[in-house]
Design an enzyme around this catalytic site. Structure first.
Site, mmCIF file in Angstrom:
data_model
loop_
_atom_site.group_PDB
_atom_site.id
_atom_site.type_symbol
_atom_site.label_atom_id
_atom_site.label_comp_id
_atom_site.label_asym_id
_atom_site.label_seq_id
_atom_site.Cartn_x
_atom_site.Cartn_y
_atom_site.Cartn_z
ATOM 1 N N TYR A 289 -9.342 5.165 7.833
ATOM 2 C CA TYR A 289 -9.479 5.520 9.240
ATOM 3 C C TYR A 289 -10.523 6.636 9.324
ATOM 4 O O TYR A 289 -10.304 7.734 8.802
ATOM 5 C CB TYR A 289 -8.154 6.027 9.806
ATOM 6 C CG TYR A 289 -7.069 4.978 9.917
ATOM 7 C CD1 TYR A 289 -6.734 4.410 11.140
ATOM 8 C CD2 TYR A 289 -6.351 4.563 8.782
ATOM 9 C CE1 TYR A 289 -5.737 3.464 11.254
ATOM 10 C CE2 TYR A 289 -5.357 3.616 8.880
ATOM 11 C CZ TYR A 289 -5.052 3.067 10.118
ATOM 12 O OH TYR A 289 -4.052 2.123 10.224
ATOM 13 N N PRO B 165 -4.027 0.221 18.815
ATOM 14 C CA PRO B 165 -3.790 -0.248 17.444
ATOM 15 C C PRO B 165 -4.000 0.813 16.375
ATOM 16 O O PRO B 165 -3.753 0.554 15.192
ATOM 17 C CB PRO B 165 -4.808 -1.387 17.293
ATOM 18 C CG PRO B 165 -5.889 -1.061 18.269
ATOM 19 C CD PRO B 165 -5.209 -0.401 19.430
ATOM 20 N N HIS C 102 0.841 -1.197 0.000
ATOM 21 C CA HIS C 102 0.000 0.000 0.000
ATOM 22 C C HIS C 102 0.877 1.249 0.000
ATOM 23 O O HIS C 102 1.755 1.401 0.846
ATOM 24 C CB HIS C 102 -0.914 0.006 1.226
ATOM 25 C CG HIS C 102 -2.133 -0.849 1.051
ATOM 26 N ND1 HIS C 102 -3.265 -0.716 1.826
ATOM 27 C CD2 HIS C 102 -2.408 -1.842 0.170
ATOM 28 C CE1 HIS C 102 -4.172 -1.589 1.436
ATOM 29 N NE2 HIS C 102 -3.664 -2.292 0.436
ATOM 30 N N TYR D 96 3.761 6.726 10.141
ATOM 31 C CA TYR D 96 2.967 5.558 9.769
ATOM 32 C C TYR D 96 3.827 4.474 9.124
ATOM 33 O O TYR D 96 3.680 3.284 9.443
ATOM 34 C CB TYR D 96 1.842 5.970 8.821
ATOM 35 C CG TYR D 96 0.769 4.912 8.669
ATOM 36 C CD1 TYR D 96 -0.275 4.816 9.574
ATOM 37 C CD2 TYR D 96 0.800 4.005 7.605
ATOM 38 C CE1 TYR D 96 -1.257 3.852 9.449
ATOM 39 C CE2 TYR D 96 -0.169 3.030 7.466
ATOM 40 C CZ TYR D 96 -1.203 2.960 8.392
ATOM 41 O OH TYR D 96 -2.172 1.991 8.273
#
Length: 397
Positions: free
Chosen positions: A204, A296, A75, A388
């Site tokens: 998200y 998480p 990704h 990230y």
């Protein structure tokens, strides 16, 4: 009592213990892994699926990446949804080419188990009464029981890879550790289903009813999450109720194309931030969840464990290949620098995207504005992307 010997005793046959064992084996450093559960139980645990570039590279270094590279999904970015708008975070462009890999923790564990079996390395499952001892001496050991027989395992070093509730951290005197913890007033209700993903990348979503995450394991298997109250019970959530609530929290264009189906796994995970310092006591090293837990939201748990493994592996190579026993004192400091940065990012993502019961109108406006500022700024998007994909591993001096 049976006596055995090895160089490194590893407690825990989850992905961190198995990865450390595989790396040590390839470097010619003998190791034995002890696990209180069965292999089937270990493989049944549904966990993370987003691998940072650093962990992907480490799995390749360990020689267990063939299936990951063939089946994993690379990704280049992900989406943030807030104020009803979809915002793309281009990881590859913002970080100079770094990406993430979608490949389930269960699959990582399976690959590592297969490699360890093929190498003929020893792993003892279903062991009981595991006890690390003599940690402050140059001859530590681990005692345990296997099939009712007592075993004394002599070793040079012990790696505690046995999770938050494991015996490794509990073997360290309480007064020798400092604990930092924050418990969040909600959990994640997760559903695994054999349905196609609603989006090509992870989503998200912040919503007034609570956070939602659209994730995946493959082009045909999805993993979705909803923020729920800390007291919620899985049995109160039928599949239909879950899908209906997920649609409420997603933008209309995503909700319309969401494919629903029967869940094949459903569970609720509480959210907490936890760090223990230091991460070593004598010749015992704490690795992964034994030393730290992150919410998480930032996809950091498994990846932090991998970075711990990388650091400990480098140190043990220096010890055994170069006689650098002094290097073991660097372990905790190196790991904690990275851990606290990941804790900060996970806390930030959690704070920005979740609905908190005690936030007043002013606090909500500030939170919304901060998220809008970060996403609307090139520097802000770069900060999100760098964290990230994962910060670079620090070298051992």
């Amino acid at each position: 009592m049976t006596t055995m010997k090895t160089q490194v005793a590893i407690i825990g046959a989850g992905p961190s213990g198995l990865l450390l064992g595989q790396l040590l084996h390839k470097a010619g450093i003998a190791n034995i892994i002890l696990e209180r559960q069965s292999p089937e139980y270990v493989l049944s645990r549904i966990r993370a699926g987003v691998l940072e570039q650093g962990m992907v590279d480490l799995l390749r270094k360990a020689g267990v990446a063939e299936r990951m590279d063939a089946e994993g999904l690379v990704h280049d970015g992900f989406e943030l949804v807030f104020a009803g708008k979809r915002q793309h975070i281009d990881l590859k462009q913002l970080t100079g080419g770094r990406t993430v890999m979608i490949y389930g923790q269960t699959e990582v564990t399976h690959d590592l188990m297969t490699a360890r079996k093929a190498a003929g390395c020893e792993t003892f499952y279903n062991v009981e009464n595991v006890s690390p001892q003599d940690l402050k001496t140059d001859r530590p050991c681990v005692t345990f029981e296997k099939n009712g027989e007592a075993v004394h395992l002599e070793c040079d070093y012990i790696a505690g890879c046995d999770g938050f509730h494991g015996v490794a951290r509990q073997s360290i005197p309480a007064e020798a550790l400092k604990i930092f913890e924050r418990v969040y007033p909600f959990g994640w209700l997760g559903v695994l289903a054999d349905t196609p993903p609603v989006n090509d990348e992870l989503v998200y979503a912040a919503h007034e009813r609570g956070f939602a995450l659209c994730s995946m394991r493959s082009p045909t298997r999805t993993r979705y999450y909803l923020q729920v109250g800390a007291q919620e019970k899985v049995e109160d959530w039928s599949d239909q109720r879950f899908w209906d609530e997920l649609k409420c929290r997603l933008p209309a264009e995503l909700a319309e194309r969401l494919v629903t189906g029967d869940s094949i796994e459903k569970s609720i995970a509480p959210l907490r931030s936890f760090v223990v310092e230091p991460m070593q006591f004598g010749r015992l090293f704490l690795v992964g969840d034994a030393a730290h837990i992150v919410p998480p939201t930032g996809a950091k748990g498994l990846n932090l464990a991998a970075s711990d493994v990388s650091t400990l592996f480098d140190i043990l190579c220096k010890v055994y290949k170069e006689g650098r026993v002094d290097a073991i004192e660097q372990y905790s400091a190196i790991c904690l620098r990275r851990i606290w940065k990941a804790e900060r990012f996970s806390w930030w993502m959690t704070s920005m995207l979740h609905a908190f019961p005690d936030v007043d109108a002013f606090g909500q406006r500030i939170k919304d504005t901060e998220l809008d500022y970060f996403v609307g700024s090139l520097a802000g998007r770069t900060t999100i992307a760098e964290n990230y994909v994962g910060l670079p591993y620090e070298s051992v001096e």
